[in-house]
Write a protein that holds these residues in place. Sequence first.
Motif, PDB file in Angstrom:
ATOM      1  N   ALA A 180       1.871   6.570  -6.899  1.00  0.00           N
ATOM      2  CA  ALA A 180       0.800   7.449  -7.373  1.00  0.00           C
ATOM      3  C   ALA A 180       1.148   8.919  -7.173  1.00  0.00           C
ATOM      4  O   ALA A 180       0.726   9.770  -7.950  1.00  0.00           O
ATOM      5  CB  ALA A 180      -0.509   7.118  -6.659  1.00  0.00           C
ATOM      6  N   GLN A 181       1.935   9.187  -6.145  1.00  0.00           N
ATOM      7  CA  GLN A 181       2.323  10.561  -5.840  1.00  0.00           C
ATOM      8  C   GLN A 181       3.649  10.949  -6.477  1.00  0.00           C
ATOM      9  O   GLN A 181       4.148  12.049  -6.264  1.00  0.00           O
ATOM     10  CB  GLN A 181       2.389  10.757  -4.316  1.00  0.00           C
TER      11      GLN A 181
ATOM     12  N   TYR B 230       0.839  -1.201   0.000  1.00  0.00           N
ATOM     13  CA  TYR B 230       0.000   0.000   0.000  1.00  0.00           C
ATOM     14  C   TYR B 230       0.876   1.254   0.000  1.00  0.00           C
ATOM     15  O   TYR B 230       0.641   2.189  -0.762  1.00  0.00           O
ATOM     16  CB  TYR B 230      -0.921  -0.044   1.219  1.00  0.00           C
ATOM     17  N   ALA B 231       1.897   1.254   0.851  1.00  0.00           N
ATOM     18  CA  ALA B 231       2.802   2.404   0.917  1.00  0.00           C
ATOM     19  C   ALA B 231       3.516   2.620  -0.411  1.00  0.00           C
ATOM     20  O   ALA B 231       3.651   3.750  -0.876  1.00  0.00           O
ATOM     21  CB  ALA B 231       3.825   2.216   2.044  1.00  0.00           C
ATOM     22  N   ARG B 232       3.947   1.548  -1.042  1.00  0.00           N
ATOM     23  CA  ARG B 232       4.608   1.666  -2.344  1.00  0.00           C
ATOM     24  C   ARG B 232       3.642   2.193  -3.397  1.00  0.00           C
ATOM     25  O   ARG B 232       4.003   3.031  -4.215  1.00  0.00           O
ATOM     26  CB  ARG B 232       5.166   0.316  -2.790  1.00  0.00           C
ATOM     27  N   GLY B 233       2.421   1.687  -3.379  1.00  0.00           N
ATOM     28  CA  GLY B 233       1.422   2.149  -4.338  1.00  0.00           C
ATOM     29  C   GLY B 233       1.125   3.627  -4.184  1.00  0.00           C
ATOM     30  O   GLY B 233       1.036   4.364  -5.168  1.00  0.00           O
ATOM     31  N   LEU B 234       0.967   4.078  -2.944  1.00  0.00           N
ATOM     32  CA  LEU B 234       0.724   5.504  -2.693  1.00  0.00           C
ATOM     33  C   LEU B 234       1.906   6.347  -3.160  1.00  0.00           C
ATOM     34  O   LEU B 234       1.725   7.392  -3.791  1.00  0.00           O
ATOM     35  CB  LEU B 234       0.466   5.758  -1.206  1.00  0.00           C
ATOM     36  N   ALA B 235       3.101   5.896  -2.846  1.00  0.00           N
ATOM     37  CA  ALA B 235       4.296   6.641  -3.246  1.00  0.00           C
ATOM     38  C   ALA B 235       4.396   6.717  -4.764  1.00  0.00           C
ATOM     39  O   ALA B 235       4.725   7.773  -5.319  1.00  0.00           O
ATOM     40  CB  ALA B 235       5.545   5.996  -2.654  1.00  0.00           C
TER      41      ALA B 235
END
Length: 90
Positions: A64-65, A57-62
């Motif tokens: 996306a940002q 999840y953290a990797r996905g958010l990073a």
Amino acid sequence: MTDDTPTVLARWVSAVEAELGLPAASIDVTEVLDLARDAAHHVARPAAPVTTYLVGYARGLAMAQGKVTPDDDVAGRAARLALGWDSEGT
């Protein structure tokens, strides 16, 4: 585990990647398994799937940002936290 576990796991990962629309070989399976092992052994068994999910999840958010860099080590940071975890809180 059976002798064909690596083959079955590779097929499973490929099937899930395809089902979810992810590129082939989108994860480092060894990294995920090592992280799950560290969380399970040093925190609590249920921490294994939760920790691997949180890292993804953290990797996905990073991503996306636009904040992912080649030296980003989210899994390593989580593993170090697990390895140093004091479940007694002392």
